[in-house]
Design an enzyme around this catalytic site. Sequence first.
Site, mmCIF file in Angstrom:
data_model
loop_
_atom_site.group_PDB
_atom_site.id
_atom_site.type_symbol
_atom_site.label_atom_id
_atom_site.label_comp_id
_atom_site.label_asym_id
_atom_site.label_seq_id
_atom_site.Cartn_x
_atom_site.Cartn_y
_atom_site.Cartn_z
ATOM 1 N N GLY A 15 0.863 -1.162 -0.034
ATOM 2 C CA GLY A 15 -0.172 -0.157 0.267
ATOM 3 C C GLY A 15 1.431 1.211 0.147
ATOM 4 O O GLY A 15 2.277 1.450 -0.358
ATOM 5 N N VAL A 17 1.265 3.394 2.569
ATOM 6 C CA VAL A 17 2.194 4.108 3.373
ATOM 7 C C VAL A 17 3.087 2.403 3.864
ATOM 8 O O VAL A 17 4.920 2.363 3.860
ATOM 9 C CB VAL A 17 1.549 4.464 4.243
ATOM 10 C CG1 VAL A 17 2.750 4.836 5.790
ATOM 11 C CG2 VAL A 17 0.868 5.451 3.976
ATOM 12 N N GLY A 18 2.963 1.707 3.412
ATOM 13 C CA GLY A 18 3.584 -0.011 4.406
ATOM 14 C C GLY A 18 4.821 -0.011 2.749
ATOM 15 O O GLY A 18 5.390 -0.494 3.597
ATOM 16 N N TYR A 138 -15.518 4.188 9.854
ATOM 17 C CA TYR A 138 -13.870 4.694 9.993
ATOM 18 C C TYR A 138 -12.690 5.342 10.795
ATOM 19 O O TYR A 138 -12.019 5.096 11.736
ATOM 20 C CB TYR A 138 -12.804 5.072 8.375
ATOM 21 C CG TYR A 138 -12.262 4.910 8.302
ATOM 22 C CD1 TYR A 138 -10.919 4.170 8.175
ATOM 23 C CD2 TYR A 138 -10.550 6.123 8.622
ATOM 24 C CE1 TYR A 138 -9.777 3.750 7.639
ATOM 25 C CE2 TYR A 138 -9.229 5.580 7.935
ATOM 26 C CZ TYR A 138 -9.023 4.534 7.930
ATOM 27 O OH TYR A 138 -7.313 4.645 7.700
ATOM 28 N N PRO A 165 -1.575 9.320 10.949
ATOM 29 C CA PRO A 165 -0.820 11.188 10.490
ATOM 30 C C PRO A 165 -1.921 11.277 9.740
ATOM 31 O O PRO A 165 -3.263 10.867 9.243
ATOM 32 C CB PRO A 165 0.017 9.739 9.165
ATOM 33 C CG PRO A 165 -1.524 8.539 9.487
ATOM 34 C CD PRO A 165 -1.351 8.527 10.237
#
Length: 402
Positions: A15, A17-18, A138, A165
């Site tokens: 993803g 950020v990952g 969420y 973040p």
Amino acid sequence: MLSKDSKIYVAGHQGLVGFAIWNNLKSRGYHNLIGRSHKELDLTDQYQVQQFFDEERPDAVVLAAAFVGGIMANSLYRADFIMQNMKMQCNVIGNAYSHGVKKLLFLGSTCIYPKDAPQPMKEDALLTSPLEYTNEEYAIAKIAGLKMCESYNLQYGTNYIAVMPTNLYGPNDNFHLENSHVMPAMMRKIYLAKLIHDNDWEAIRSDMNKRPINPPAKLREFVGEGNVSGEDTKERILKALAFYGIENNKVTLWGDGSPLREFLWSEDMADASVHVLLNVDFKDIIGIEKYSSVFYGVNANGVVDRNNSEGRGGAIPSLGEIRNCHINVGTGKELTIKELADMIVKAVGFEGEVVWDASKPNGTPRKLIDVTKLHSLGWTHKVEIQDGVQKLYDWYQNSLNK
């Protein structure tokens, strides 16, 4: 302290950020990294997750996997946003504890804060008033995740840190029109509107083949069943794009452009995350004496008893309330959505019309975070928004040629 040989599991390593965290760790010499795609490991399946932890036994975990999207996706898939995220978090955090993981980093979002929180938003603003309705599910899931980390630390003396973040953007971003965030969504819309005006159907078809549209029910009324890709007729493609406000030299965007937003380059976020993973412990956030009390427990006189490993956590009245141990990660700077659109227009070279549909929701009016805690822990951002928008557009164009 994690060594270069420590086995680190990055959940969501493909993803936005990952992927950046994975690369950041590698650049620092951490070579024993584990990643699994969604096809290889469904994090919502508790049995699959348990089996994975049984087999791999990671020393540290970065939980960057999540079910994410913008205002439209949050509105369409409300049940998915709370259920999918809660399942992933419960499965990963629970197994991290049962398998003795030394360090866990949980990535949340600044949408956890109340809609009308004082600006800039400090960590202590959490749960002080109602959330923004359009992303409530969420936000609740992410609040639950950070509370899981906090509560495991207080009850069991674990070392789980939650970072929140701000709005992220960068390489490997999601540009799908159905569920992307504001910046990549606007960028692709403006780019496609320019291509329609230029009559550049080769580029349009290339873009649509790279990221086909999976039509929601309302769009299927106009284009029929099945994905809309570059292999379709011009008429079907134009109908699908018009549904998302993309026309010949004209783009319609949601809201009135007035909301203020803060944006952080994903590779900056990755650097901040790895900095926290490697250098920040729970004791650094709540204070060493409180941490000692939590981990070891106290005797009848309220003194830390280091012979007692059965920490009683937040049940110790003398500690007071330990909460809001998460860390905001951002730039501390903001701009309006309209100013962002203007930057994208300039980067794309779009000379057409941008129309704002004020009948559609704006979302939270302002979302600026206070990054004092992050700065005190030794990290500040590097990429400014003006440079970042151009970098993202360059990456997006290059991705179409791969």
